[in-house]
Design a protein around this motif. Structure first.
Motif, PDB file in Angstrom:
ATOM      1  N   LEU A   3       0.694  -1.313   0.007  1.00  9.51           N
ATOM      2  CA  LEU A   3       0.047   0.119  -0.085  1.00  9.51           C
ATOM      3  C   LEU A   3       0.934   1.239  -0.017  1.00  9.51           C
ATOM      4  O   LEU A   3       0.540   2.114  -0.636  1.00  9.51           O
ATOM      5  CB  LEU A   3      -0.841   0.125   1.217  1.00  9.51           C
ATOM      6  N   LYS A   7       0.715   4.047  -2.823  1.00  5.43           N
ATOM      7  CA  LYS A   7       0.513   5.534  -2.858  1.00  5.43           C
ATOM      8  C   LYS A   7       1.647   6.309  -3.433  1.00  5.43           C
ATOM      9  O   LYS A   7       1.540   7.386  -3.850  1.00  5.43           O
ATOM     10  CB  LYS A   7       0.317   5.760  -1.297  1.00  5.43           C
ATOM     11  N   GLU A  35     -10.182   1.625  -2.516  1.00  3.17           N
ATOM     12  CA  GLU A  35     -10.113   2.546  -1.268  1.00  3.17           C
ATOM     13  C   GLU A  35      -9.135   3.327  -1.085  1.00  3.17           C
ATOM     14  O   GLU A  35      -9.173   4.636  -1.086  1.00  3.17           O
ATOM     15  CB  GLU A  35     -10.601   1.697  -0.029  1.00  3.17           C
ATOM     16  N   THR A  36      -7.872   2.780  -1.276  1.00  6.05           N
ATOM     17  CA  THR A  36      -6.464   3.722  -1.289  1.00  6.05           C
ATOM     18  C   THR A  36      -6.474   4.581  -2.285  1.00  6.05           C
ATOM     19  O   THR A  36      -5.943   5.709  -1.896  1.00  6.05           O
ATOM     20  CB  THR A  36      -5.312   2.643  -1.395  1.00  6.05           C
ATOM     21  N   ARG A  39      -8.697   7.668  -1.494  1.00  3.25           N
ATOM     22  CA  ARG A  39      -8.121   8.472  -0.546  1.00  3.25           C
ATOM     23  C   ARG A  39      -6.953   9.068  -0.899  1.00  3.25           C
ATOM     24  O   ARG A  39      -6.537  10.265  -0.494  1.00  3.25           O
ATOM     25  CB  ARG A  39      -7.768   7.636   0.835  1.00  3.25           C
ATOM     26  N   THR A  40      -6.150   8.739  -1.802  1.00  2.27           N
ATOM     27  CA  THR A  40      -4.866   9.299  -2.147  1.00  2.27           C
ATOM     28  C   THR A  40      -5.189  10.352  -3.251  1.00  2.27           C
ATOM     29  O   THR A  40      -4.569  11.340  -3.313  1.00  2.27           O
ATOM     30  CB  THR A  40      -3.954   8.066  -2.758  1.00  2.27           C
TER      31      THR A  40
END
Length: 262
Positions: A3, A7, A35-36, A39-40
């Protein structure tokens, strides 16, 4: 495990909040990459291809927790953890599952009752196995806010990827099931085989982020593509790679790879 690197790659290659970008999580799994990504890069359109129905499981966490509690009550204090259940306890659990008036999540049942992470495709197949006491000891937490703002679809990659072919600022996030590994937990009986892998290679074009492992010899394959100038080799020319050493057990060491090109 990837993760932070995921990112990092997003931030290095997509400016700001992701305005104008579409990020497609082609093999969505649990939605963690979607989801990651959201949010990024919160302004980007993030598409989660939930082919295996994970978002449906999230809607029924209350039922999953209720059934877990009922099964746990049957084995708690009677059978030590990670020990095989006798036939009487197994039958009692099977009856409890059959009587349960709510959503039944086969993946959760498999993790609670089967040995060493085994997976099955149907309840009948589950019932045919020996049962073990691997029942989770606490409820799953609520998933409020998870996947908020993410577009959820359910489509084969064969048709999904071509819909975006040639469009600018479309990032393919590719985390397919690994070849040469067991795939009973996926919805299709033949979910991702060698032919599907070759089709995916043919459809892949930059920008992309591709996850794989030495378990499937992916790196060797794309090196072969470029060496032999085989189908779509240009898509992988000058690719970048991040590797992490991983371990499934004391002796089962392997290498996970994140391959990307923008």
């Amino acid at each position: 495990m990837f993760l932070n690197q995921f990112k990092q790659v997003l931030n290095e290659n997509i400016q700001g909040d992701g305005k104008g970008w579409t990020i497609i999580d082609v093999f969505g799994g649990s939605g963690l990459l979607s989801e990651t990504a959201k949010r990024t890069k919160p302004v980007a359109e993030v598409i989660y291809n939930d082919f295996d129905g994970y978002s449906e499981r999230l809607k029924h966490i209350d039922d999953i927790n209720k059934l877990r509690q009922e099964i746990f009550q049957i084995v708690d204090g009677i059978v030590p953890r990670n020990k095989r259940l006798d036939k009487a306890l197994k039958e009692k659990i099977i009856n409890k599952i059959k009587e349960f008036n709510g959503f039944i999540d086969l993946a959760s049942l498999s993790s609670w009752l089967l040995f060493s992470g085994n997976q099955v495709a149907t309840l009948d197949e589950l019932y045919s196995h020996d049962f073990w006491h691997c029942v989770r000891q606490s409820d799953y937490p609520e998933a409020g806010g998870y996947l908020d703002g993410v577009t959820i679809i359910r489509e084969s990659f064969h048709t999904l990827i071509p819909r975006f072919k040639g469009k600018e600022k479309v990032l393919l996030v590719l985390d397919p099931p690994y070849l040469c590994t067991r795939q009973e937990s996926y919805k299709q009986e033949r979910y991702f085989d060698l032919i599907d892998f070759l089709r995916l290679i043919h459809l892949t074009e930059p920008p992309y982020i591709f996850f794989s492992s030495t378990k499937s010899e992916f790196i060797r394959f794309i090196d072969y593509l470029m060496e032999s100038k085989a189908d779509n080799w240009q898509a992988f020319e000058n690719y970048k790679r991040i590797a992490i050493q991983a371990s499934a057990s004391h002796n089962g060491k392997y290498e996970d790879n994140l391959v990307y090109k923008f």
